[in-house]
Enzyme design. Structure first.
Site, PDB file in Angstrom:
ATOM      1  CG  ASP A  21      58.492   1.349  55.409  1.00  0.00           C
ATOM      2  OD1 ASP A  21      58.436   2.419  56.064  1.00  0.00           O
ATOM      3  OD2 ASP A  21      57.938   0.289  55.766  1.00  0.00           O
ATOM      4  CG  ASN A  23      57.977   4.649  59.411  1.00  0.00           C
ATOM      5  OD1 ASN A  23      57.876   4.137  58.289  1.00  0.00           O
ATOM      6  ND2 ASN A  23      57.041   5.418  59.930  1.00  0.00           N
ATOM      7  CG  ASP A  25      54.652   2.865  57.761  1.00  0.00           C
ATOM      8  OD1 ASP A  25      55.398   2.626  56.790  1.00  0.00           O
ATOM      9  OD2 ASP A  25      54.129   3.984  57.964  1.00  0.00           O
ATOM     10  CG  ASP A  29      59.186   6.574  55.122  1.00  0.00           C
ATOM     11  OD1 ASP A  29      60.394   6.809  54.927  1.00  0.00           O
ATOM     12  OD2 ASP A  29      58.783   5.536  55.707  1.00  0.00           O
ATOM     13  CG  ASP A  98      53.272  14.777  40.378  1.00  0.00           C
ATOM     14  OD1 ASP A  98      52.489  15.431  39.673  1.00  0.00           O
ATOM     15  OD2 ASP A  98      53.583  13.592  40.130  1.00  0.00           O
ATOM     16  CG  ASP A 199      48.319  14.836  37.377  1.00  0.00           C
ATOM     17  OD1 ASP A 199      49.001  13.840  37.119  1.00  0.00           O
ATOM     18  OD2 ASP A 199      47.075  14.797  37.532  1.00  0.00           O
ATOM     19  CD  GLU A 255      50.201  13.058  33.016  1.00  0.00           C
ATOM     20  OE1 GLU A 255      50.144  11.825  32.983  1.00  0.00           O
ATOM     21  OE2 GLU A 255      49.358  13.754  33.636  1.00  0.00           O
ATOM     22  CG  HIS A 328      53.128   7.283  38.312  1.00  0.00           C
ATOM     23  ND1 HIS A 328      53.639   8.239  37.464  1.00  0.00           N
ATOM     24  CD2 HIS A 328      51.908   7.736  38.694  1.00  0.00           C
ATOM     25  CE1 HIS A 328      52.773   9.220  37.342  1.00  0.00           C
ATOM     26  NE2 HIS A 328      51.699   8.950  38.076  1.00  0.00           N
ATOM     27  CG  ASP A 329      50.181   7.310  35.173  1.00  0.00           C
ATOM     28  OD1 ASP A 329      49.829   6.936  36.308  1.00  0.00           O
ATOM     29  OD2 ASP A 329      50.169   8.504  34.805  1.00  0.00           O
TER      30      ASP A 329
HETATM   31  O1  ISL Z   1      47.307   6.257  33.338  1.00  0.00           O
HETATM   32  C1  ISL Z   1      46.824   6.503  32.261  1.00  0.00           C
HETATM   33  C2  ISL Z   1      46.606   5.469  31.301  1.00  0.00           C
HETATM   34  O2  ISL Z   1      46.634   4.295  31.934  1.00  0.00           O
HETATM   35  C3  ISL Z   1      46.505   7.848  31.832  1.00  0.00           C
HETATM   36  O3  ISL Z   1      45.279   7.924  31.230  1.00  0.00           O
HETATM   37  C4  ISL Z   1      46.571   8.783  33.012  1.00  0.00           C
HETATM   38  O4  ISL Z   1      45.412   8.729  33.740  1.00  0.00           O
HETATM   39  C5  ISL Z   1      46.800  10.148  32.490  1.00  0.00           C
HETATM   40  O5  ISL Z   1      48.020  10.103  31.854  1.00  0.00           O
HETATM   41  C6  ISL Z   1      46.864  11.151  33.604  1.00  0.00           C
HETATM   42  O6  ISL Z   1      47.818  10.770  34.561  1.00  0.00           O
HETATM   43  C7  ISL Z   1      48.009  11.580  35.670  1.00  0.00           C
HETATM   44  O7  ISL Z   1      46.803  12.013  36.253  1.00  0.00           O
HETATM   45  C8  ISL Z   1      45.985  11.023  36.850  1.00  0.00           C
HETATM   46  C9  ISL Z   1      46.771  10.077  37.757  1.00  0.00           C
HETATM   47  O8  ISL Z   1      45.984   8.963  38.077  1.00  0.00           O
HETATM   48  C10 ISL Z   1      48.045   9.613  37.121  1.00  0.00           C
HETATM   49  O9  ISL Z   1      48.774   8.803  38.005  1.00  0.00           O
HETATM   50  C11 ISL Z   1      48.799  10.838  36.720  1.00  0.00           C
HETATM   51  O10 ISL Z   1      50.079  10.556  36.219  1.00  0.00           O
HETATM   52  C12 ISL Z   1      44.948  11.757  37.637  1.00  0.00           C
HETATM   53  O11 ISL Z   1      45.569  12.677  38.480  1.00  0.00           O
HETATM   54 CA    CA Z   2      57.035   4.246  56.211  1.00  0.00          CA
END
Ligand code: ISL
Ligand code: CA
Length: 557
Positions: A21, A23, A25, A29, A98, A199, A255, A328-329
């Site tokens: 971050d 700035n 907040d 960013d 992405d 995605d 993905e 991140h999932d």
């Molecule tokens: O996160 C999951 C399991 O916990 C997956 O089912 C996930 O939703 C799936 O892999 C799709 O992920 C992607 O599309 C989603 C988004 O929420 C995820 O962050 C992204 O990586 C919808 O856009």
């Molecule tokens: Ca920020």
């Protein structure tokens, strides 16, 4: 040999809200990313995949885009983004965008128009169906709980949303929509982006009959057979490739939940008519049960192992693998597949990266993994932010499928928020991420686990990552060597060799905290050289006792 850059790269994923971050907040960013490019350069990665930075009402943290050509204010401006591109390029780092085009936000102009009337020019940009016997058009359940259909009173019809109701699915059957997307992709390519992470790109084509799905967990039907790897998906990707991808020197990774190795060989075929590579989900789905990922069971190592072996063997020479243990999932990889106790955290994090990066394919590192960051293990529901966690908690506990107490335990192990807490830069307030209250709670262990401490310490996880990334420059066998499994029957070690005419590697990884007796082939002991070891051991014997989470690689020319 001339290899495309995407085969030679190590990719680093940034979740921008939680990276840095600039700035104060409380939200990461673009300027924050720019400030940390030298850190990434030092680590040695050469491609960044940055999770969505575009305009969004943030129902799903940016995976719900309301303007595909505008940067979200929280993250900065288009000028900041252009600056990021040029500063990254100056350092030899490429940037993947992405691309979230299975669905948009319900606040996107296309959707606002589409819902106005049945004859609106944008009506067909989304998927509208009439009620069936006064209810939803079919029984499909969404990825985030509830039905995939939302009733809209304006035109008295339902629209499809595989994710939340604020993420309506785009109608790829509509050629006009497809070409709008291709134009938008060209806009970003012209700006200088180096590729796309796409995605849920294997969900874009739906079987048009919209039949009911089989009910597995007593709440909703499974629509996957009707929308995963659907009938026209390859046609659409080939069209996208012809119209956009083939015109630029860029990298693409799709993905693709629910793909088999056979599907992968089509999506990422060697003729390159579709994508460079895909993310498969089999190894991260190991142990999922009737409530999907919501279980407290530890992953089954033998199943995990056979999945990885299958992907390595079946794609070799036919398609390119992407290698990941977290994103991140997913929960933090050291918490899921290693051991995040104080005693074994660093050893097991180093073992896991040895394993992942010595496989054949392009490796991905998720931010903080290079420090051995762990799950957040939030104790209170209020600390969770992710729409998936919150919705399933409500749906599953209210319907009595699981108790609140058990579901809290599942969240601690599997919630996506575990990996979304801010990056630990140092041991000061909020781990040096921000001076302001952060958008999501910090993982309190930043006082022990942080970049500042690890950069200075020779034997840190960070420096181990740096070393292993550097090895790729000198040992080309890591790119193209044939993968051959070793000790297949062992339920404790994952061992394999990588083989070319010029050089062979012997890779040994202990996935347990037990000592394990192994035999190292004589071939590797005669004039073999250890190129990396998480115990700093250089001398090996034929009969050898592996220590907890020990990993090493021996090279033989
Ligand atoms: O996160 C999951 C399991 O916990 C997956 O089912 C996930 O939703 C799936 O892999 C799709 O992920 C992607 O599309 C989603 C988004 O929420 C995820 O962050 C992204 O990586 C919808 O856009
Ligand atoms: Ca920020």
């Amino acid at each position: 040999m001339n290899r495309p850059f995407w085969k030679e790269s190590v990719v680093y994923q940034i979740y921008p809200r939680s990276f840095y971050d600039s700035n104060n907040d409380g939200i990461g960013d673009i300027k924050g990313i720019i400030e940390k490019l030298d850190y990434l350069k030092e680590l040695g990665i050469n491609v960044l995949w940055i999770s969505p930075l575009l305009e969004s009402p943030l129902d799903d943290n940016g995976y719900d885009v309301s303007d595909y050509r505008k940067i979200l204010d929280d993250y900065g401006t288009m000028e900041d983004y252009e600056n990021l591109l040029s500063q990254a390029h100056d350092r030899g780092i490429k940037i993947l965008m992405d691309l979230v085009v299975n669905h948009s936000s319900n606040e996107h102009n296309w959707f606002l128009e589409s819902k106005k009337s049945k004859d609106n020019p944008y009506r067909d940009y989304y998927i509208w169906r009439d009620a069936k016997e006064g209810a939803e058009p079919n029984n499909w359940g969404s990825f985030f709980g509830g039905s995939t259909w939302q009733y809209d009173p304006e035109t008295k019809m339902y629209y499809l949303h595989l994710f939340t109701k604020k993420q309506p699915d785009l109608n790829w059957e509509n050629e006009k929509l497809r070409y709008e997307i291709y134009d938008m992709m060209k806009f970003w390519c012209e700006k200088g982006v180096d590729g796309f992470r796409m995605d849920v790109i294997n969900l874009i084509s739906k079987v048009q009959s919209y039949d009911d799905g089989i009910v597995h967990n007593n709440l909703y039907g499974d629509g996957a057979p009707y929308y995963m790897n659907g009938p026209r998906v390859h046609e659409y990707l080939q069209e996208m490739n012809r119209e956009v991808l083939s015109k630029y020197d860029i990298m693409t990774v799709g993905e693709t939940p629910g793909v088999t190795t056979k599907d992968a060989k089509q999506y990422a075929n060697n003729n390159q008519t579709e994508l460079n590579m895909i993310f498969q989900f089999e190894h991260v789905g190991v142990g999922d049960e009737n409530l999907g990922k919501w279980t407290t069971k530890r992953f089954d190592f033998m199943e995990f192992k056979s999945i990885i072996i299958k992907w390595q063997e079946e794609l070799y020479g036919k398609a390119w693998n992407s290698l990941y243990l977290g994103n991140h999932d997913q929960p933090r990889s050291v918490s899921r597949f290693g051991d995040d106790s104080a005693q074994y955290r660093e050893l097991s994090a180093k073992m896991l990266v040895t394993f992942n990066q010595m496989l054949q394919g392009t490796p991905y590192i998720y931010q903080g993994e290079e420090l051995g960051m762990t799950n957040a293990y939030f104790e209170n529901l209020e600390d969770y932010n992710d729409v998936e966690s919150l919705r399933y908690f409500k749906e599953y506990t209210e319907s009595g499928l699981i108790s609140e107490k058990e579901m809290m335990e599942c969240l601690k192990l599997r919630s996506r928020d575990n990996a979304r807490t801010p990056f630990h830069w140092d041991d000061s307030t909020n781990g040096g991420f921000s001076a302001h209250k952060t958008w999501i709670k910090m993982n309190p262990n930043f006082t022990e686990i942080n970049a500042k401490e690890q950069l200075l310490r020779q034997d840190s996880v960070f420096n181990y990552y740096k070393n292993i990334i550097a090895l790729r420059k000198y040992h080309t066998v890591i790119y193209d060597g044939k993968f051959v499994p070793y000790m297949i029957e062992s339920d404790k070690v994952f061992a394999f060799t990588r083989e070319t005419e010029n050089e062979n590697l012997f890779v040994m990884c202990n996935f347990t905290k037990e000592n394990v007796e192994i035999e190292i082939p004589q071939y590797y002991l005669e004039n073999g050289v250890c190129i990396i070891s998480n115990y700093n051991i250089t001398d090996y014997t034929h009969r050898y006792i592996l220590k907890p989470y020990e990993a090493f690689v021996i090279s033989k020319n």
